[in-house]
Each structure stands twice: as structure tokens, then as C-alpha cells.
Design an enzyme around this catalytic site. Structure first.
Site, PDB file in Angstrom:
ATOM      1  N   ARG A 182      71.076  47.632 -65.429  1.00 22.41           N
ATOM      2  CA  ARG A 182      70.505  47.955 -66.754  1.00 22.41           C
ATOM      3  C   ARG A 182      68.997  47.465 -66.678  1.00 22.41           C
ATOM      4  O   ARG A 182      68.639  46.548 -65.858  1.00 22.41           O
ATOM      5  CB  ARG A 182      71.025  46.930 -67.779  1.00 22.41           C
ATOM      6  N   ARG A 236      70.674  37.490 -67.776  1.00 22.06           N
ATOM      7  CA  ARG A 236      70.174  38.848 -68.018  1.00 22.06           C
ATOM      8  C   ARG A 236      69.716  39.636 -66.761  1.00 22.06           C
ATOM      9  O   ARG A 236      68.278  39.428 -66.543  1.00 22.06           O
ATOM     10  CB  ARG A 236      69.130  39.044 -68.967  1.00 22.06           C
ATOM     11  N   GLU A 246      76.934  34.950 -75.573  1.00 17.35           N
ATOM     12  CA  GLU A 246      77.721  36.183 -75.669  1.00 17.35           C
ATOM     13  C   GLU A 246      78.403  36.448 -73.998  1.00 17.35           C
ATOM     14  O   GLU A 246      77.446  36.403 -73.254  1.00 17.35           O
ATOM     15  CB  GLU A 246      77.106  37.520 -76.018  1.00 17.35           C
ATOM     16  N   SER A 268      81.979  41.704 -75.510  1.00 19.65           N
ATOM     17  CA  SER A 268      81.715  42.555 -76.665  1.00 19.65           C
ATOM     18  C   SER A 268      82.729  43.510 -76.528  1.00 19.65           C
ATOM     19  O   SER A 268      82.963  44.358 -75.702  1.00 19.65           O
ATOM     20  CB  SER A 268      80.276  43.061 -76.639  1.00 19.65           C
ATOM     21  N   ARG A 302      78.191  36.131 -65.944  1.00 21.03           N
ATOM     22  CA  ARG A 302      78.079  35.239 -67.078  1.00 21.03           C
ATOM     23  C   ARG A 302      79.269  34.172 -66.973  1.00 21.03           C
ATOM     24  O   ARG A 302      79.231  33.031 -67.433  1.00 21.03           O
ATOM     25  CB  ARG A 302      77.894  36.011 -68.726  1.00 21.03           C
TER      26      ARG A 302
END
Length: 442
Positions: A277, A292, A364, A367, A406
């Protein structure tokens, strides 16, 4: 993608729903373009019928040896040829403009999604586990660098910011986490393991909703083209190859342009892949550490269902993700996202947020979204019952089961001791035989 007939019939519903996701004011423009498109189509059909009739009459006139009438009819046919070209161009222009607008508008939120603009309006559904009692919690970056097992500087020298090099037992722990998750989803939860491509075409990214709106968040590969993103706003650029931001893209597109027998549904697919990403919209956020990254690993879950199955499948998928955290004994909470905080393709989303001691808050880690038939319409993915002629669009769902990096961060922070050593969760012992702790200051 949206059904233009439904927009015509219930424009107020679409305007209200898009406004809830921050994309209001496009319905009038859509209806205007739709009217122009249909008018051009009708005018083209009328001109074609006139041209066909005139062509037939030319033969009859020549049969009567009426050369004047035949000549006049041939002139009419030639004129209508130009009229047809004008209507075809008007149809093409209106159609492309209409498609561009509709393809960039998000899915409609489900009726039970709470209203709200951002994460402050999300609703906590449940909470599991108590936060670990750690007197002075160090963050994962401090723990990793102190042990010499995490190297951001080396990664930056070769790749730039938002990359990391893991070494030794920490690299081994990352591998163990991914394998544990994959085994849990395949052996206990019935997902079929898939090893998919990491590079996909533009139409594949369009199918799951990454294109055209979010091209800046992706990494594109096109040797020899300096400004690949300039042409990437169009899904019709098959020569481009995109690095997947998640295996959702590859797994969901397995049913692209297919009719899947309804008796084979639900399909449950999973993959452990690297994901990529650009994080173009995350400037200044989580710049330190592994939260991130441009490149990371994730176990993805995808379900393909009949329409009436998707709500129950969504709840099941969330439970499958939750069981990973429970097995690792990591405290978490489950959040139902409000309309304004949901992703582009989702009609309903649950986020799992894991406790991070260094931040004293939940972050988070997964999801899970039900996309309804939104992606299926973009991919033309359908289902059909045996013995019936008609087809229906499938429903698609996707969820993280979980993000490996994560999860590694959460393990490091929640299982740290005062000396900076990290205990290995019991569930991972079979994947790291003989190792109960890693790290510690050098």
C-alpha cells in the site's frame, strides 16, 4: 457498481445513502446523463430503422427503373449514416461519463449501520480480555531495536520509509504468526487455502473497488511508462499491473465473470500473502514503527455467498477473526463502524481493535466487511440454482484473519517483561519448538 434502474426508481434513497458516506450531490448529474444516454440510444435506433427502410426501398425503386427515386433514397441513406454516427458518439460520451461517476461512488450502507462521520461515531459491540498489567510499557519499536532484531535504518537505506527488516527469532516469530493464522482458518474454520498472484490487472482492481478512485493508494508496475498513474484512472488499461493491497483483490476475483452454482455456495477462501500500500492518504500518521507499512503480510478471508446467506456469513467471519486473538490471549474489542468510517465497497463493517499497552488504547487489527452485490456487479459474478434459468449476483465478503505485522506488534507489547524480553504465546509454541522467549536488551 450500482444499478442505474434502481437509482432512477429511488433517487432519494441513493442521495441520502451516499451523503452518509460523504459522497452527496451526484444523483441529479447521474439522472441527467442517463436521460441523455437513453435519448441518444432511442434516436440511434430510430435512425437505424429509417436507414434500413430506405435501403429496402432502393431495391424496389431500381426494380421499377425509377432512377430518380433510387438516387434520392441513396442520398437519404448516406445522410442517415452521418446521423447514426452522431448519435453513436453522443451515446458513447454520455455512457462513459455516466460510468465514470457511478464507478467512483461508494456502496450504500446497510440499514442497521449507525450514522456518523468518523471513528468517533463507531459503536462498540463487545470486548474480550483484560489489558495486561505492565508498569512501564515500551513500544514495539523500542523493544525490537534494543534486541537488534528489528532494523528500520537498513530498510530505509534500501527501500525508504515505512519498511522494516526483521531478523533472527523475531523474523521466525512473524513466520509463526502467519502460519498459525492460516492453519486456524483452514483446519478449524473451513477456509480453502489459495496461493494467488500478487500482481493483477486494472480490471481486477476495479472489480473490488480499488480503481478508479484510489489509484494513488496503490503501487503500479508498468515498465517503460513514466506516468503510469495518469492512465490508471481507467479500468480499461489491461497492460498495467498492480501490486495487491490485500489478497481480497485476488481471492474475490476468482469468481469474476463466472456463474457459480448456488449449491457450491458459500465459497470460503483464505491466503497468506504480502500486501502493498502506498499509504498516500496517511501522511504523518504512524510514521514510527510497524503499524502502517508499505509492505506487510496478512491472512485474508473471503466468502462468496448467495444473497440471503451474507448476513449470517458476515457474523461468522467476524468470529473466525476473533478466535485468532482469543487463542493468542490478546485483549480486543469489536466495533461496528458508522456509515462515514466504512470503506468504499462495504455495506457493513466490523473492526477488531487490539490493545496496545504503549499507547494505552485499542488499535485496528482486522476489518471484516459485507459488500453485498456491489463488487459482484463490478466483476459480473453471478450464481444460479440448478434447474433454473435466471441468475443473480453473488454477495462478497472479506476480512483480515489477521494482519500479521500488527499481530506481531501486539504480541511484542502485551507479552513484554521489564527486561524487554517477549514471551511467546502458548498457541505459537508448536510453531517455535523449544523457544519460550525472544529478545531482550543486548
Amino acid at each position: 457498481m450500482h444499478d442505474i434502474r434502481a437509482i432512477r426508481e429511488t433517487p432519494e434513497l441513493y442521495e441520502k445513502a451516499w451523503a452518509a458516506k460523504g459522497s452527496s450531490g451526484r444523483v441529479a448529474e447521474i439522472l441527467d446523463l442517463d436521460a441523455k444516454l437513453r435519448a441518444a440510444q432511442t434516436a440511434g435506433q430510430t435512425a437505424q430503422a429509417e436507414r434500413n427502410e430506405a435501403s429496402k426501398q432502393i431495391g424496389a425503386a431500381k426494380g421499377r427503373k425509377d432512377e430518380a427515386a433510387a438516387s434520392a433514397l441513396m442520398t437519404q441513406v448516406e445522410t442517415l449514416k452521418g446521423v447514426l454516427a452522431e448519435h453513436a458518439e453522443a451515446e458513447r460520451t454520455a455512457g462513459e461519463a455516466l460510468r465514470a461517476i457511478i464507478s467512483a461512488l461508494p456502496n450504500l450502507p446497510a440499514s442497521d449501520v449507525p450514522p456518523g462521520a468518523d471513528e468517533a461515531d463507531n459503536v462498540e459491540v463487545r470486548r474480550w480480555g483484560e489489558p495486561f498489567a505492565i508498569a512501564v510499557a515500551k513500544d514495539h519499536t523500542t523493544l525490537g531495536e534494543a534486541s537488534g532484531l528489528m532494523d528500520f535504518e537498513a530498510a530505509a537505506r534500501m527501500s525508504g520509509a515505512r519498511f522494516v527488516v526483521l531478523k533472527g527469532d523475531l523474523a521466525r516469530l512473524e513466520r509463526a504468526v502467519g502460519q498459525f493464522m492460516l492453519d486456524l482458518q483452514t483446519r478449524e474454520h473451513g477456509y480453502l487455502e489459495v496461493s494467488p498472484p500478487l500482481l493483477v490487472r486494472s480490471e481486477t482492481m476495479f472489480g473490488t473497488g480499488q480503481l478508479p478512485k484510489f489509484s494513488d493508494d496503490q503501487f503500479v508496475a508498468f515498465p517503460g511508462l513514466e506516468n503510469a498513474r495518469a492512465v490508471a484512472d481507467h479500468a480499461e488499461a489491461p497492460e498495467l499491473r498492480w501490486l495487491i493491497p490485500t489478497a481480497e483483490v485476488s481471492l474475490t476475483n476468482l469468481v469474476r465473470e463466472q456463474i457459480t452454482p448456488e449449491e457450491e455456495l458459500p465459497l470460503r477462501l483464505t491466503a497468506l500473502t504480502h500486501c502493498f500500500r502506498a499509504e498516500a492518504g496517511a501522511s504523518g500518521r504512524d510514521t514510527r514503527g510497524m503499524i502502517r507499512q508499505h509492505q506487510f503480510q496478512k491472512v485474508e478471508m473471503v466468502s462468496i455467498t448467495a444473497p440471503e446467506q451474507s448476513e449470517a456469513e458476515h457474523e461468522r467471519m467476524v468470529e473466525c477473526a476473533e478466535k485468532v486473538l482469543k487463542a493468542l490471549q490478546l485483549p480486543f474489542r469489536t466495533m461496528l463502524l458508522c456509515a462515514g468510517d466504512m470503506g468504499f465497497s462495504a455495506r457493513k463493517t466490523y473492526d477488531l481493535e487490539v490493545w496496545l499497552p504503549s499507547e494505552a488504547r485499542y488499535r485496528e487489527i482486522s476489518s471484516c466487511s459485507n459488500c453485498g452485490d456491489f463488487q459482484a456487479r463490478r466483476m459480473d459474478a453471478r450464481t444460479k440454482k440448478a434447474g433454473e434459468k435466471g441468475t443473480r449476483f453473488v454477495h462478497t465478503l472479506n476480512g483480515s484473519g489477521l494482519a500479521v505485522g500488527r499481530t506481531l506488534v501486539a504480541i511484542m507489547e502485551n507479552y513484554q517483561d521489564e527486561g524487554g524480553r517477549i514471551a511467546i504465546p502458548q498457541a505459537l509454541h508448536p510453531y517455535m519448538p523449544g523457544v519460550t522467549h525472544i529478545g531482550g536488551a543486548r
